[in-house]
Enzyme design. Sequence first.
Site, PDB file in Angstrom:
ATOM      1  N   SER A 161      23.531 -24.011  -3.093  1.00 34.66           N
ATOM      2  CA  SER A 161      22.530 -22.982  -2.822  1.00 34.66           C
ATOM      3  C   SER A 161      21.792 -22.565  -4.075  1.00 34.66           C
ATOM      4  O   SER A 161      22.410 -22.258  -5.091  1.00 34.66           O
ATOM      5  CB  SER A 161      23.200 -21.748  -2.225  1.00 34.66           C
ATOM      6  OG  SER A 161      23.427 -21.957  -0.866  1.00 34.66           O
ATOM      7  N   ASP A 201      14.782 -15.658   0.962  1.00 37.77           N
ATOM      8  CA  ASP A 201      15.998 -16.135   0.305  1.00 37.77           C
ATOM      9  C   ASP A 201      15.722 -16.769  -1.060  1.00 37.77           C
ATOM     10  O   ASP A 201      16.235 -17.837  -1.377  1.00 37.77           O
ATOM     11  CB  ASP A 201      16.757 -17.116   1.210  1.00 37.77           C
ATOM     12  CG  ASP A 201      18.199 -17.323   0.733  1.00 37.77           C
ATOM     13  OD1 ASP A 201      18.674 -16.504  -0.082  1.00 37.77           O
ATOM     14  OD2 ASP A 201      18.840 -18.303   1.154  1.00 37.77           O
ATOM     15  N   HIS A 210      20.613 -15.191  -1.730  1.00 37.77           N
ATOM     16  CA  HIS A 210      22.002 -15.018  -1.317  1.00 37.77           C
ATOM     17  C   HIS A 210      23.008 -15.458  -2.386  1.00 37.77           C
ATOM     18  O   HIS A 210      24.201 -15.227  -2.241  1.00 37.77           O
ATOM     19  CB  HIS A 210      22.267 -15.661   0.059  1.00 37.77           C
ATOM     20  CG  HIS A 210      22.456 -17.145   0.068  1.00 37.77           C
ATOM     21  ND1 HIS A 210      21.483 -18.036   0.468  1.00 37.77           N
ATOM     22  CD2 HIS A 210      23.512 -17.913  -0.255  1.00 37.77           C
ATOM     23  CE1 HIS A 210      21.937 -19.254   0.385  1.00 37.77           C
ATOM     24  NE2 HIS A 210      23.168 -19.221  -0.052  1.00 37.77           N
TER      25      HIS A 210
END
Lengths: 621, 371
Positions: free
Chosen positions: A221, A139, A108
Amino acid sequence: MVERLLAEWRSLARRQRSGRGVACSHVNWRSALNRGLPIILVIALLVLTPQAGLAREAAGLVQQAEEQRVKTIGGIAPAVVAIFPPSGEGGGSGVLISKDGFALTNFHVVQGAGAFLKCGLPSGDLYDAVLVGIDPTGDVALIKLLGRTDFPEATMGDSDSVQVGDWVYVLGNPFLLATDFSPTVTYGIVSGVHRYQYPAGTFLEYADCIQVDASINPGNSGGPLFNSAGELVGINGRGSFEKRGRVNVGAGYAISINQIRNFLDQLKGGRIVDHATLGATVRTGQDREVLVDSILEDSSAYRRGLREGDEVVSLADRPIGSVNQFKNILGIYPKGWKVPLVFRRDGLKQAIEVTLKGVQQESVLLGGSEEKGKPGHPGHGDEDDPSNPARRAEQKTDPDGQLPAAVRHADLHQEKPGYANYHFNEVEQRRLAAILEQIRQGFASTGRWKLAGETTAGAPFTLTVADAGIGFELRGNPYLQMLENAEIEDEPPGTGGFLVALAEWRRLWQYGPEGFSSSVYYGSQPISWPGEMVDVLVTRQAGIESRWFFQKDSAGLLGFDTTISPDREPCEIRFLEFSRFDGRIFPSKFRVSHAGVEYGVFDVTGIDWGTRGAKQGGPGR
Amino acid sequence: MIGSCSPWLTDDELKLKPVRTVVIGCSRLLGLVCTLVTMLAVCDETNGASQTQEAIRNTSEKVVKIFGAGGLKGLYSYGSGFLFSSEGHIATVWSTALDSPQITVILHDGRRYYAKLLGAETKLDMAILKIEATGLPHFDLEGLSSAGPGTRILGFSNMFKVATGDEQVSVLHGTIAARAPLVARRGVFDAPYSGMVYVIDSTTNNPGAGGGVITSLDGRLLGMIGKELRNTKTNIWMNYAIPIEDLAPALKEAVLGGNAIRPMTTGEDESEGAALLPKFVPEDLGIVLLPDVVAKTPPYVELVLPDSPAMAAGIEPGDLVLFIGSELVPSCRALKEQLPKLESGTLVPVVVRRRDALVSVQIEVPAARNR
């Protein structure tokens, strides 16, 4: 208590004197000291007590612990990457895992950012990076930083050894704070292991992940989770957020590095990888046991005997105690792997090995690298807004006046449906082709093979493999598979198509990967459970799929599986010994099995290479 | 940073309540100290990693996952609790999740029970559940310890419902920032609890975390994690735990079967009855009602206790209570629901039907029961 406070105060004071300062810069010391005057008095009083010796000892320990932390962070920080899309809007984190620049991040983070990215390292340098492979379900994305062969790299640890209560470091670029790319460090404990976090639709599922209370915020992230020894144990990707806004509330989740290991070679192969399903759904029974709720008849599990109502006892050698556990275990494996499964029916346990199906529909994974459909962002939204990616074509030059990365490094990216970057698959294909070239040396492009010998069960056999068809005689029983305008069959019956597999074998030996209508690099998988990981080349020809298993770090081919139709289990051939026949190295002993049943081990005593087999090398290309 | 240690104690509060400044001053200093401690966290290298790991394992076995009603916006259908007897007594925070005819408790090993709501202690914002089991791992209520600011703690709860079945509850680390009264006023600073609390510097109080525990690093039980709490003015969230020594007397009585914990009505509708927790029961006024046997048992007075406010007001056995204050009370339950709204020391007008006449009396509301 008092001793500890005292100890810490003293060590702090010492550090103040030595001018080292304190890691956390947000404390205003002067005002803190002013406010803390009464405490200083109390402490001054305590210093005069006889317990000061103990305190000194504790202070030493505290200081040691801190020094150890500072040292660990100093060791791991250089490999932490700040990742930015070419648009310069938003960004995320990543971590280098090899000297030649491979770095892990979240899917992402790179989603919608295009094939090229900008990556900052703590040294302050900015590098171009190219997208290599993506795992939308898990992911994860693999990128490659360009321009060096001596990048700092993180050491991968064993995420299965992580325990609740372990201290961990989170490094990354939360809120994109670092303009000089030096990562922010947060420190916490492992709050839970083997956690399952539901996907949004079928994307971004966090199976068997690690829960930590170290702060994970937007921008973190894709960044690394390190254990206290400084080993990479996870990639941070999401957190539990609710009404307090999208900031840390003490529940962050990291994808385990052991899961990523299972997919790493596939990612290196430039693929859009897929996770696994069993082809069956499970439910919780009355006694909390996990039961097969429904099962697809075209699944490997069904073919191997699993049925509705069976109790799933273990999967991949891990016991199943809950539906979550089942999802956890399944979620870390790639499509196409074979894993053992134990089930119970009428009180009897049965062990089978199943080939895992894919989670995603084929069409979902066929998107080019630019857009992979657009799954929503569950749980975690980074600063990166993928809805408005800057089109690199519209960008004439980089901000630094150079040509855009996409132009300078155009040779490092190739679009192809099903791939994030087909260029990297070709790189791996070439590597395996070079190995095959060695193996195939001396084999002609044409000419039939005639193998004779005896099985270990003492049955004499002959095998004739030619363009027109394959003939096989075992204990005087003849079998035949014609190849031209003929139906492909499971011949001899119950082998999964042994004779067709032989034709595939000869095709590879004679023509190499280019003898098939398609050949791609799959990645790696264990050749047998829980055996060594091997590189896998997948070839397709006329509806027949073969998977060729190459030993890693050597030039050996270990065997192959041939599947004659998608609704059948493959015929598995494993090379056990090699010998020289007329100067050519060839498997002299191989095992044939199908659906967990051994058909036979073949000892080859003589080979006739055919009349036209004298020509060296040249497969007709 | 210091402010976040005690977000509840705003400057407004200071002006209004000068008495508190001492506490605030202290808690600020303590906050500072705890900051230092946190920064220099004596990590496991010195504390003994194995000791903490073992404490985590032991404590996790005593914390349970609770599932009940809710699931609507802002209301959680799940929570946490802890075992304090081997026979399955469980303490948790009072929450809407318990407002359910079926409360499910899941132990650390995945065993699943339906729990009975034994009762609730509104002053402590605590409810007590019981499951039918024996030999359970539990916290010992003897020899409890308290802790001061700067103490490093572990928080155990099933926040965000992360764990299901036999999965271990979540563990967080933090530091006690202050031990101070939770200053709560109706309206802006409404808090469900108003006694002393441990203020914690990490996010222990997440959705579903209420009823979990905080312990010292070596596993000593220190307190029960409270609800999520936000100052609506500053939008700052507060993490607190109720000290175990303040809960212990009520917990001990619950194990002994004492009446410290108000029994809830039984039957199908107990959940609704439980939604309003009694500060007073009819007996406090001196009234013993007919047994509440049907859904709408008329509130007939069975007995008037001697020397009670009801006797002083002239209530007689056989009276049917019609109004408490201005509220019509058509059933025993409705009557019980009205009682908590009474204020101690006031006179509440009560209308009863005595034979064929309506009789108005005034009953003096006694002091709320303390223990």
